[in-house]
Enzyme design. Structure first.
Site, mmCIF file in Angstrom:
data_model
loop_
_atom_site.group_PDB
_atom_site.id
_atom_site.type_symbol
_atom_site.label_atom_id
_atom_site.label_comp_id
_atom_site.label_asym_id
_atom_site.label_seq_id
_atom_site.Cartn_x
_atom_site.Cartn_y
_atom_site.Cartn_z
ATOM 1 N N ASP A 188 44.054 61.360 -45.447
ATOM 2 C CA ASP A 188 43.772 62.165 -46.749
ATOM 3 C C ASP A 188 42.197 62.909 -46.731
ATOM 4 O OD1 ASP A 188 45.974 62.279 -48.302
ATOM 5 O OD2 ASP A 188 45.461 59.977 -48.994
ATOM 6 N N MET A 189 41.510 61.941 -46.033
ATOM 7 C CA MET A 189 39.742 62.763 -45.849
ATOM 8 C C MET A 189 39.732 63.520 -44.926
ATOM 9 S SD MET A 189 38.745 61.190 -48.738
ATOM 10 C CE MET A 189 37.098 61.226 -48.742
#
Length: 418
Positions: A188-189
């Site tokens: 997600d990052m």
């Protein structure tokens, strides 16, 4: 220097982003764009449609924090963190009127950023082809979980499912244990970093061509692209375990070692550092041992080497190990800090890498938000203001970008379009 150049203190100042993102990956990408100075307009359905609004813990207007059921006065800390620096507009894109308003906004936008489920932007008629016909200069960024079309139809893309499919879990954990999730939501990052690189590159290309383009990034591709950098396939074919726990055996000694009161991280791949460690533990003759005489042999015999080192570190305090190896012998050696310790590091606050989390009405909360760890000599890079309340900017934005009147807004609000 022209006045307009001298006045611009933020790299992306003057650019407008229509933000159709939800959850974490997409909102983190638009957070970075906002930190660079872009005007980011976060668009949600009336009542809020970002699933992160239901992530505990929650804060209310008095600043209290809780893990209970979300109430009318509660805002998720996830939203308070991810919506910083953005304007908030409520607009129903499922309605024809809402879409027409969005099309008018698109005429004045530079970037559309979305990470909705596969097929959603097409059903809403806000896909790239539709919007490009309205604004050929538009840069449209699509961040997906598993690619579009999906490599795995029917599979839901969450950080943990992407980690599992990417092979990264197979490299994490101990050799005698199961594959392990990376502690942070790394896919997600990571994916939004690539997405922002793509968007900024497209902006540069637009200066030459005058045309926008479609930038596509998937979490799975970003994660999978990392695997070859450690040559996992070659290592496993030559007898190395897929998972080596807290050690990177190819660079041994390179890992985490227990001390009498904690743990230290030691990275000593070079012969000089290895010799310094053997000298520190009182066994300098081991440098002539064929098992440890070079980086290749040490990689093959890493398990035995790590036992020798930890037999020594475990007899001493963390401070003493760092003093002996780091201060006296210049071996890379540091304590393993806890997350709580790092999130209280004043130096990181001073550098705006960490920031106090601020509620739009209650003020500073007992929580930490992440800043942007990019520092520029002649520009301001910072998230800036706190998250706005849901829909706080609807009227202002729609009057400015869609040409609506107060009467128009009242009518649309009555029909729940805004």
């Amino acid at each position: 220097m022209p006045d307009n150049v001298a006045a611009q203190r933020r790299p992306l100042e003057g650019l407008r982003v229509l933000d159709l993102t939800v959850a974490l990956a997409g909102p983190y990408g638009t957070l970075l764009l906002a930190a660079m100075g872009a005007e980011v307009i976060k668009i949600e359905s009336p009542g809020g449609s970002d699933i992160a609004r239901f992530n505990p813990p929650f804060s209310n207007s008095d600043g209290g924090l809780h893990f209970g059921t979300v109430g009318d006065d509660d805002i998720s800390l996830s939203i308070l963190s991810r919506a910083r620096g953005k304007k908030s507009v409520e607009l129903d894109l499922k309605s024809a009127e809402g879409r027409e308003i969005f099309y008018k906004m698109t005429e004045h936008a530079d970037i559309v950023f979305e990470n909705l489920s596969e097929g959603v932007v097409e059903r809403l008629e806000v896909d790239y082809d539709t919007l490009r016909a309205i604004n050929p200069r538009l840069i449209y960024c699509s961040l997906s979980g598993l690619g579009r079309p999906s490599y795995y139809p029917g599979v839901k893309a969450m950080d943990i499912t992407v980690q599992a499919l990417s092979g990264v879990m197979d490299t994490t954990g101990c050799s005698d244990g199961p594959p392990m999730r990376f502690g942070l939501p790394i896919s997600d990052m990571l994916a939004p970093l690539y997405a922002v690189i793509g968007v900024q590159s497209a902006l540069l290309q637009r200066r030459v061509t005058g045309e926008g383009q479609h930038v596509t990034v998937s979490m799975l591709e970003c994660m999978s692209a990392l695997l070859p950098f450690e040559h996992s396939d070659v290592l496993q074919r030559n007898g190395f375990e897929a998972r080596s726990g807290n050690h990177h055996n190819r660079l041994a000694p390179f890992g985490i070692y227990r001390t009498r009161d904690g743990h230290v991280s030691i990275a000593a791949a070079s012969d000089a550092w290895m010799a310094a460690i053997f000298d520190a533990i009182g066994q300098p003759e081991l440098m002539d041992d064929p098992r440890f005489a070079g980086r290749g042999p040490r990689a093959v015999n890493a398990d035995g080497l790590n036992v020798i080192i930890e037999d020594w570190t475990s007899q001493h305090s963390t401070d003493d190990v760092i003093a002996e190896l780091g201060a006296r012998r210049s071996v890379p050696c540091v304590p393993v800090r806890t997350a709580v310790e790092v999130l209280a590091d004043q130096a990181l606050f001073d550098r705006r890498v960490l920031e106090p989390l601020v509620h739009p009405t209650a003020g500073t909360l007992d929580a930490v938000a992440g800043g942007v760890p990019i520092h520029m000599s002649d520009a301001d890079v910072s998230v800036g203001r706190s998250a706005h309340l849901l829909g706080a900017d609807t009227d202002e934005v729609l009057i400015e970008l869609a040409g609506l009147t107060e009467d128009d807004l009242a009518g649309l609000r009555a029909k729940r379009v805004i």
